[in-house]
Write a protein that holds these residues in place. Sequence first.
Motif, mmCIF file in Angstrom:
data_model
loop_
_atom_site.group_PDB
_atom_site.id
_atom_site.type_symbol
_atom_site.label_atom_id
_atom_site.label_comp_id
_atom_site.label_asym_id
_atom_site.label_seq_id
_atom_site.Cartn_x
_atom_site.Cartn_y
_atom_site.Cartn_z
ATOM 1 N N MET A 282 -66.257 50.706 19.483
ATOM 2 C CA MET A 282 -65.451 49.531 19.154
ATOM 3 C C MET A 282 -64.902 48.829 20.389
ATOM 4 O O MET A 282 -64.750 47.609 20.404
ATOM 5 C CB MET A 282 -64.318 49.935 18.205
ATOM 6 N N GLU A 283 -64.638 49.577 21.458
ATOM 7 C CA GLU A 283 -64.099 48.958 22.682
ATOM 8 C C GLU A 283 -65.051 47.914 23.270
ATOM 9 O O GLU A 283 -64.623 47.055 24.038
ATOM 10 C CB GLU A 283 -63.818 50.031 23.754
ATOM 11 N N PHE A 284 -66.330 47.993 22.929
ATOM 12 C CA PHE A 284 -67.309 47.074 23.519
ATOM 13 C C PHE A 284 -67.593 45.854 22.643
ATOM 14 O O PHE A 284 -68.326 44.951 23.053
ATOM 15 C CB PHE A 284 -68.643 47.798 23.759
ATOM 16 N N VAL A 285 -67.056 45.849 21.435
ATOM 17 C CA VAL A 285 -67.419 44.794 20.477
ATOM 18 C C VAL A 285 -66.861 43.450 20.924
ATOM 19 O O VAL A 285 -65.686 43.320 21.239
ATOM 20 C CB VAL A 285 -66.914 45.151 19.065
ATOM 21 N N ARG A 286 -67.742 42.437 20.956
ATOM 22 C CA ARG A 286 -67.320 41.096 21.343
ATOM 23 C C ARG A 286 -67.228 40.169 20.144
ATOM 24 O O ARG A 286 -66.645 39.101 20.220
ATOM 25 C CB ARG A 286 -68.302 40.515 22.372
ATOM 26 N N GLU A 287 -67.839 40.542 19.041
ATOM 27 C CA GLU A 287 -67.830 39.726 17.826
ATOM 28 C C GLU A 287 -66.437 39.800 17.178
ATOM 29 O O GLU A 287 -66.008 40.870 16.756
ATOM 30 C CB GLU A 287 -68.909 40.265 16.864
ATOM 31 N N PRO A 288 -65.723 38.662 17.103
ATOM 32 C CA PRO A 288 -64.348 38.723 16.580
ATOM 33 C C PRO A 288 -64.273 39.066 15.086
ATOM 34 O O PRO A 288 -63.276 39.647 14.642
ATOM 35 C CB PRO A 288 -63.793 37.318 16.846
ATOM 36 N N ASP A 289 -65.294 38.732 14.330
ATOM 37 C CA ASP A 289 -65.252 38.936 12.877
ATOM 38 C C ASP A 289 -65.689 40.353 12.488
ATOM 39 O O ASP A 289 -66.521 40.545 11.607
ATOM 40 C CB ASP A 289 -66.154 37.890 12.201
ATOM 41 N N THR A 290 -65.150 41.345 13.178
ATOM 42 C CA THR A 290 -65.541 42.736 12.920
ATOM 43 C C THR A 290 -64.375 43.490 12.291
ATOM 44 O O THR A 290 -63.278 43.477 12.839
ATOM 45 C CB THR A 290 -65.930 43.426 14.254
ATOM 46 N N PRO A 291 -64.585 44.139 11.143
ATOM 47 C CA PRO A 291 -63.488 44.912 10.556
ATOM 48 C C PRO A 291 -63.172 46.131 11.418
ATOM 49 O O PRO A 291 -64.078 46.798 11.910
ATOM 50 C CB PRO A 291 -64.054 45.337 9.195
ATOM 51 N N ARG A 292 -61.883 46.364 11.625
ATOM 52 C CA ARG A 292 -61.444 47.532 12.397
ATOM 53 C C ARG A 292 -60.575 48.385 11.501
ATOM 54 O O ARG A 292 -59.711 47.864 10.784
ATOM 55 C CB ARG A 292 -60.640 47.088 13.625
ATOM 56 N N GLY A 293 -60.786 49.687 11.556
ATOM 57 C CA GLY A 293 -60.063 50.606 10.682
ATOM 58 C C GLY A 293 -58.556 50.413 10.730
ATOM 59 O O GLY A 293 -57.872 50.502 9.721
ATOM 60 N N VAL A 294 -58.052 50.108 11.930
ATOM 61 C CA VAL A 294 -56.600 49.990 12.090
ATOM 62 C C VAL A 294 -56.024 48.881 11.195
ATOM 63 O O VAL A 294 -54.883 48.957 10.759
ATOM 64 C CB VAL A 294 -56.222 49.773 13.572
ATOM 65 N N ASP A 295 -56.832 47.861 10.882
ATOM 66 C CA ASP A 295 -56.351 46.771 10.030
ATOM 67 C C ASP A 295 -56.316 47.158 8.548
ATOM 68 O O ASP A 295 -55.783 46.407 7.735
ATOM 69 C CB ASP A 295 -57.233 45.536 10.205
ATOM 70 N N TYR A 296 -56.922 48.278 8.196
ATOM 71 C CA TYR A 296 -57.005 48.696 6.793
ATOM 72 C C TYR A 296 -56.193 49.952 6.502
ATOM 73 O O TYR A 296 -55.887 50.239 5.354
ATOM 74 C CB TYR A 296 -58.469 48.940 6.401
ATOM 75 N N ILE A 297 -55.883 50.689 7.542
ATOM 76 C CA ILE A 297 -55.319 52.026 7.371
ATOM 77 C C ILE A 297 -53.976 51.984 6.629
ATOM 78 O O ILE A 297 -53.628 52.901 5.892
ATOM 79 C CB ILE A 297 -55.205 52.753 8.742
ATOM 80 N N HIS A 298 -53.228 50.918 6.800
ATOM 81 C CA HIS A 298 -51.900 50.838 6.184
ATOM 82 C C HIS A 298 -51.964 50.473 4.709
ATOM 83 O O HIS A 298 -51.048 50.757 3.953
ATOM 84 C CB HIS A 298 -51.033 49.825 6.926
ATOM 85 N N LYS A 299 -53.064 49.814 4.304
ATOM 86 C CA LYS A 299 -53.148 49.336 2.936
ATOM 87 C C LYS A 299 -54.041 50.189 2.049
ATOM 88 O O LYS A 299 -54.000 50.072 0.840
ATOM 89 C CB LYS A 299 -53.730 47.903 2.900
ATOM 90 N N ASP A 300 -54.899 50.995 2.654
ATOM 91 C CA ASP A 300 -55.955 51.631 1.863
ATOM 92 C C ASP A 300 -56.078 53.116 2.231
ATOM 93 O O ASP A 300 -56.510 53.457 3.328
ATOM 94 C CB ASP A 300 -57.285 50.907 2.124
ATOM 95 N N ARG A 301 -55.697 53.976 1.318
ATOM 96 C CA ARG A 301 -55.698 55.418 1.571
ATOM 97 C C ARG A 301 -57.083 55.978 1.834
ATOM 98 O O ARG A 301 -57.236 57.069 2.369
ATOM 99 C CB ARG A 301 -55.116 56.167 0.358
ATOM 100 N N ARG A 302 -58.113 55.234 1.398
ATOM 101 C CA ARG A 302 -59.473 55.769 1.519
ATOM 102 C C ARG A 302 -60.052 55.621 2.920
ATOM 103 O O ARG A 302 -61.065 56.228 3.246
ATOM 104 C CB ARG A 302 -60.396 55.045 0.528
ATOM 105 N N ILE A 303 -59.442 54.765 3.733
ATOM 106 C CA ILE A 303 -60.027 54.474 5.053
ATOM 107 C C ILE A 303 -59.694 55.571 6.065
ATOM 108 O O ILE A 303 -58.558 56.013 6.192
ATOM 109 C CB ILE A 303 -59.489 53.128 5.595
ATOM 110 N N ILE A 304 -60.738 55.978 6.776
ATOM 111 C CA ILE A 304 -60.580 56.879 7.918
ATOM 112 C C ILE A 304 -61.295 56.198 9.078
ATOM 113 O O ILE A 304 -62.396 55.682 8.882
ATOM 114 C CB ILE A 304 -61.251 58.235 7.642
ATOM 115 N N PHE A 305 -60.684 56.143 10.237
ATOM 116 C CA PHE A 305 -61.502 55.671 11.357
ATOM 117 C C PHE A 305 -61.498 56.675 12.497
ATOM 118 O O PHE A 305 -60.522 57.385 12.732
ATOM 119 C CB PHE A 305 -61.151 54.247 11.803
ATOM 120 N N LEU A 306 -62.650 56.755 13.138
ATOM 121 C CA LEU A 306 -62.887 57.735 14.202
ATOM 122 C C LEU A 306 -63.048 57.011 15.535
ATOM 123 O O LEU A 306 -63.705 55.966 15.607
ATOM 124 C CB LEU A 306 -64.165 58.544 13.935
#
Length: 371
Positions: free
Chosen positions: A202-226
């Motif tokens: 993820m640190e290398f991603v230049r495309e701004p329209d990319t979902p990141r786990g951190v944006d979902y972790i607070h709203k959705d119990r099912r999300i895990i990001f590594l």
Amino acid sequence: MTTQKKGLIPTVPGHIANLVPYPPGKPIEEFEREYGVKNPIKMASNENPLGPSPMAMEAVSQIISSLHRYPDGSGYYLKAKLAEIYGVDQSQVVLGNGSNEIIDFLIRVFVDKSSEVISSDPSFLVYRKMVQAAGGNNIMIPLKDSCHDLDAISRAVTSKTRLIFLDNPNNPMGTVIQARRFRDFLQNIPEDVLVVLDEAYMEFVREPDTPRGVDYIHKDRRIIFLRTFSKAYGLAGLRAGYGIMDPGVAESLEKVRQPFNVNIMAQAAALAALDDKKHLDQTRTVTWQGMDELFLELREMGCTPLPSQTNYILVDVGTDAGKIYKKMLKEGIIIRSMASYGLANYIRITVGLPEENRKCIAALKKVLDRL
Ligand SMILES: *Cc1c(COP(=O)(O)O)cnc(C)c1O
């Protein structure tokens, strides 16, 4: 040396006997042993060509005199720092011996013989191997236009589905999911299925329209990001990674964890690396410039590189990738053949330093010209 007679060990269950070990990029030491040549250029395992962060190296040298001590098994300081970075509670952070270990924990906790785990084909080989090792059932969904086919994945969910692994960016393609598609996808996934976003690059991603786990972790119990310290942070040899998840999921993972899974040097180095913004910025700059140069050069020589959001580039060389891999080795350059991913004509090249990229391109030109 004594050799054990065949038949003297207990029977290995079929799902283990059929496992093919993970094929890693050729280690530099192995190359030197086999070819008798020193200092090959390794562009095979998506490592950081700049090396580790100087701050991480300093932290490791400081900790050396404490190597007789067990590490802090709870990883308190590293967890606290990560919790602060992502705005989560410490109880949501699980540390691993590389992020590979978090994948292993998830599968050990949630997968048994009756479970199904969905991943894309191709994607990171570790998911399916660990599912197989656990005796679970792999449901493989082909990529569509080189991207995760989220519609097909949501259609493949059954009452037996426990986990969905999405490497975002995808390894080996280097493509990312679109944020809108990911939001729609989540609506179609049942409450009790965990969606694992593997964000190793993820640190290398230049495309701004990319979902990141951190944006979902607070709203959705099912999300895990590594996340991992092996790629952009340049600490692959130390083995440190982590997952951010629901506290209840984390609690279960902690039950299967070995008490001292992340060693004392890895904890110290990871903690220091998180503070080294300069090294991370340099890593990104070198990677992005190198990527753009490699892409143009590869196209110019008649290969078909795939646009990538990572530090590696998948290339259709139009001929047997295994052969190209071997010929490149003779030129002193270690790349990866993607045949084990089912991509017979594709190689994968990790972006190196400018000089390494130039040598790689020159060698590939030579190898392809002489075919
Ligand atoms: C390299 C990589 C990892 C990281 O593995 P570590 O165990 O942290 O070294 C995880 N996922 C993908 C897709 C990778 O390519």
